[in-house]
Design a protein around this motif. Structure first.
Motif, short mmCIF file in Angstrom:
data_model
loop_
_atom_site.label_atom_id
_atom_site.label_comp_id
_atom_site.label_asym_id
_atom_site.label_seq_id
_atom_site.Cartn_x
_atom_site.Cartn_y
_atom_site.Cartn_z
N SER A 222 0.82 -1.22 0.00
CA SER A 222 0.00 0.00 0.00
C SER A 222 0.85 1.27 0.00
CB SER A 222 -0.96 0.00 1.20
OG SER A 222 -0.23 -0.05 2.42
N GLY A 223 2.10 1.16 0.42
CA GLY A 223 3.00 2.31 0.36
C GLY A 223 3.49 2.60 -1.04
N ILE A 224 3.39 1.61 -1.92
CA ILE A 224 3.80 1.78 -3.33
C ILE A 224 2.59 2.10 -4.20
CG2 ILE A 224 4.80 0.60 -5.33
CD1 ILE A 224 6.49 -1.05 -3.40
N ILE A 225 1.50 1.40 -3.95
CA ILE A 225 0.26 1.64 -4.69
C ILE A 225 -0.90 1.67 -3.70
CG2 ILE A 225 0.18 -0.82 -5.29
CD1 ILE A 225 -1.51 -0.03 -7.75
N PRO A 226 -1.55 2.80 -3.50
CA PRO A 226 -2.66 2.90 -2.55
C PRO A 226 -3.77 1.90 -2.88
CG PRO A 226 -1.98 5.07 -3.35
CD PRO A 226 -1.28 4.07 -4.19
N LYS A 227 -4.47 1.49 -1.87
CA LYS A 227 -5.51 0.47 -2.05
C LYS A 227 -6.58 0.90 -3.06
CE LYS A 227 -5.15 -2.04 2.31
NZ LYS A 227 -5.89 -2.56 3.49
N GLU A 228 -6.88 2.20 -3.10
CA GLU A 228 -7.92 2.65 -4.02
C GLU A 228 -7.51 2.52 -5.48
OE1 GLU A 228 -5.87 6.41 -2.33
OE2 GLU A 228 -6.59 4.47 -1.59
N LYS A 229 -6.22 2.32 -5.72
CA LYS A 229 -5.75 2.13 -7.09
C LYS A 229 -5.54 0.66 -7.44
CE LYS A 229 -3.60 6.62 -8.00
NZ LYS A 229 -2.40 7.30 -8.55
N GLN A 230 -5.75 -0.22 -6.47
CA GLN A 230 -5.61 -1.65 -6.70
C GLN A 230 -6.90 -2.18 -7.33
OE1 GLN A 230 -4.59 -3.44 -2.94
NE2 GLN A 230 -2.86 -2.04 -2.60
N ASP A 231 -6.75 -3.01 -8.36
CA ASP A 231 -7.94 -3.54 -9.03
C ASP A 231 -8.46 -4.80 -8.33
OD1 ASP A 231 -6.18 -5.52 -9.76
OD2 ASP A 231 -5.98 -4.89 -11.84
N ASP A 232 -9.32 -5.55 -9.01
CA ASP A 232 -9.91 -6.75 -8.39
C ASP A 232 -9.12 -8.02 -8.69
OD1 ASP A 232 -10.46 -6.95 -11.06
OD2 ASP A 232 -12.62 -7.21 -10.86
#
Length: 259
Positions: A222-232
């Motif tokens: 999450s420090g590299i890619i925030p959760k809101e930008k993670q897909d399914d």
């Protein structure tokens, strides 16, 4: 000739079994890819004796221990400038080798990981490594996904090398005996010249994933890619130890496209 005293601060445990020494040297098999071999930490030359019998390549020895260096100077007077009293970790390979070379050694256990990362930094010059490591380190180098030994070192090495666990070595064949078992592994450079992703990001992803290995990748990264930008993609629900090298490459590309 006097003997060299093993020094604890240098992590020295001298191999005394000549049969094992010969077996280690015999584990160098990719002779078509290099004509020079560098032995790290030769001590009193147990491995060196067998290396120097191999006429298909030039043998170089490097030891940071001045006592060992002086001992080896007397034992192998013909080596000349192929015997180095230097720190392997600070060595500029291009100053010495104009072509590819193999690395071999009964490596000091206190710097074994640093040695492997030095190899990785120079991976396009080092087609083969054969060496003695603490058994725990050897298992990490060769571990498969899904095992507790699988980690950062496993992924980085296996991205560029075929990593083989060759055999276990008991403590009694060393002077002084270490308090752990040892093992010999072989690293053989694969055909990967460049990873199919942003290599800097790849290293960041692997490190972040394993630094919080009990967390799912969604949380660990999450420090590299925030959760809101993670897909399914279900990969986010896995832990780092479940991913193969290829999975990490795919994940790195997925992140690069999303941030």
């Amino acid at each position: 000739m006097s003997v060299v005293k093993a020094k604890k601060h240098l992590g020295q445990h001298f191999l005394t079994d000549k049969n094992i020494a010969e077996k280690i040297v015999g584990s160098l098999i990719h002779h078509d890819k290099y004509n020079k071999v560098l032995e790290v930490g030769p001590g009193m030359g147990v491995l060196s004796d067998f290396l120097l019998q191999k006429k298909e390549f030039e043998t170089y020895l490097i030891d940071i221990d001045t006592e060992s260096f002086l001992f080896l100077q007397k034992k192998y007077p013909d080596l000349g400038d192929r015997l180095l009293n230097e720190d392997f970790l600070k060595l500029n390979f291009e100053d010495i080798f104009q072509a590819s070379f193999a690395i071999i050694g009964n490596f000091p256990y206190n710097i074994s990981s640093q040695i492997l990362f030095k190899v990785l930094d120079n991976r396009n010059h080092v087609p083969e490594v054969v060496g003695m490591f603490q058994k725990e380190v050897a298992e990490r180098c060769t571990a498969k996904p899904g095992t507790k030994e699988y980690g950062i070192l496993s992924v980085f090495l296996q991205a560029y090398y075929k990593c083989e666990y060759l055999f276990t070595v008991k403590a009694g064949v060393f002077n002084p005996p270490p308090k752990v078992l040892s093992a010999v592994i072989r690293l053989s450079r694969n055909e990967v010249k460049d990873l199919s992703c942003d290599e800097k990001l790849f290293w960041q992803v692997v490190k972040a994933g394993f630094n919080q290995r009990r967390k799912t990748l969604s949380n660990a990264l999450s420090g590299i890619i925030p959760k809101e930008k993670q897909d399914d993609n279900k990969i986010w629900t896995l832990r780092a130890e479940r991913l193969s090298v290829q999975n990490f490459l795919d994940l790195t590309n997925l992140i690069a496209q999303s941030v």
